[in-house]
Design a protein around this motif. Sequence first.
Motif, PDB file in Angstrom:
ATOM      1  N   GLY A 131       1.135  -0.862   0.113  1.00  0.00           N
ATOM      2  CA  GLY A 131      -0.599  -0.231   0.009  1.00  0.00           C
ATOM      3  C   GLY A 131       0.605   1.142   0.365  1.00  0.00           C
TER       4      GLY A 131
ATOM      5  N   GLY B 283      -5.048  -4.967   0.888  1.00  0.00           N
ATOM      6  CA  GLY B 283      -4.189  -4.083   2.216  1.00  0.00           C
ATOM      7  C   GLY B 283      -3.140  -3.267   1.344  1.00  0.00           C
ATOM      8  N   TRP B 284      -3.532  -3.042  -0.409  1.00  0.00           N
ATOM      9  CA  TRP B 284      -3.307  -2.430  -1.647  1.00  0.00           C
ATOM     10  C   TRP B 284      -3.112  -0.989  -0.973  1.00  0.00           C
ATOM     11  CZ3 TRP B 284      -2.112  -7.555  -2.401  1.00  0.00           C
ATOM     12  CH2 TRP B 284      -0.936  -8.001  -2.276  1.00  0.00           C
ATOM     13  N   GLY B 285      -4.644  -0.533  -0.743  1.00  0.00           N
ATOM     14  CA  GLY B 285      -5.064   0.278  -0.480  1.00  0.00           C
ATOM     15  C   GLY B 285      -5.388   1.256  -1.948  1.00  0.00           C
ATOM     16  N   GLU B 286      -4.816   2.766  -1.169  1.00  0.00           N
ATOM     17  CA  GLU B 286      -4.888   3.688  -2.699  1.00  0.00           C
ATOM     18  C   GLU B 286      -3.952   3.334  -3.436  1.00  0.00           C
ATOM     19  OE1 GLU B 286      -4.404   7.530  -1.171  1.00  0.00           O
ATOM     20  OE2 GLU B 286      -6.381   7.842  -0.742  1.00  0.00           O
TER      21      GLU B 286
ATOM     22  N   TYR C 112      -7.171  -4.364  -3.225  1.00  0.00           N
ATOM     23  CA  TYR C 112      -7.537  -3.019  -2.383  1.00  0.00           C
ATOM     24  C   TYR C 112      -7.363  -3.406  -0.586  1.00  0.00           C
ATOM     25  CZ  TYR C 112     -10.591   0.977  -0.368  1.00  0.00           C
ATOM     26  OH  TYR C 112     -10.645   1.864   0.148  1.00  0.00           O
TER      27      TYR C 112
END
Length: 299
Positions: free
Chosen positions: A147, A254-257, A251
Amino acid sequence: MSDEKRALDKFKKKTPQTDTNSGVQPPTDIISAMIGEYFGTFVLVFFGVGSVQAAVATGAQAGLWQVAVVWAVGVSLGIYTAASLSGAHINPAITVMAAVYDKFPLRRVVPYWVAQVAGAATAAIVLYAMFAEAIIEFERVNGLLRGGPASELSAMMFGEYFPNPAIYGTAEDAWRVITPTSAFVAEMIGTAMLAFLVSTVTHERNAARPPSAMGAVIIGLGVAAIISVVAPLTQAGLNPARDFGPRLVAYFLGWGEIAIPGPRNGFFTVYILAPVCGAVIGGGIYRLIASRLPKVITK
């Protein structure tokens, strides 16, 4: 009229008509069609995205062509899985093409999209269950914080990025290689080629089209060829479900944005909108060609 003739006429009235090209009864049940699209897309993504994860996380594949060939196998097997139930779109862009040109019912478009994205997301979850430790080790060895900056190097095992992080890295200097506009054009042209190929292989006016069973193999090989050209630039999404389903899983893992909206904020235009536009263009070009071909009369 003889008893045999009466019996034959009665049988014909009771027997559903089948598609003249494939001999498969066209789907009438939306649930069955959605099941076909779900599992067809699952198979496609399991082998395709699985080959990417194996290549990036373990170094199992030697070069882009090996990954492309596995994608070809995944496409073909996905088509075989879904064809009898849904017609095997397994790609929202192809569904749009069918709706625009082939009188595909508009009421089926969104259910097909839902099934396709769900199948792709499920495959991504299954793959993560298999490759979780390998991905974590890849991140440790490369000093990646999931992330955080540069974690596209691991997120690319789910969704796509431009330029291809495995080739150009993730530094902002690499962004000069391909702009968002160039990435949009690459995905649009790649998907236009795919839609053109699908139309060539399946259109009823093409007297040289292959038997339906062989068509799946030819489409798969076409996808491999397109990947070899486009993937160095954008990882060759060519399929909004293939990108968005795994990207959504990334997403939440844990990779989110970095996954959504991505470091360059272009995932929607490049990997969803561009393939849809490309499919409409490629399908339209072939139908212009097909309009000059004689109608094939089937008996």
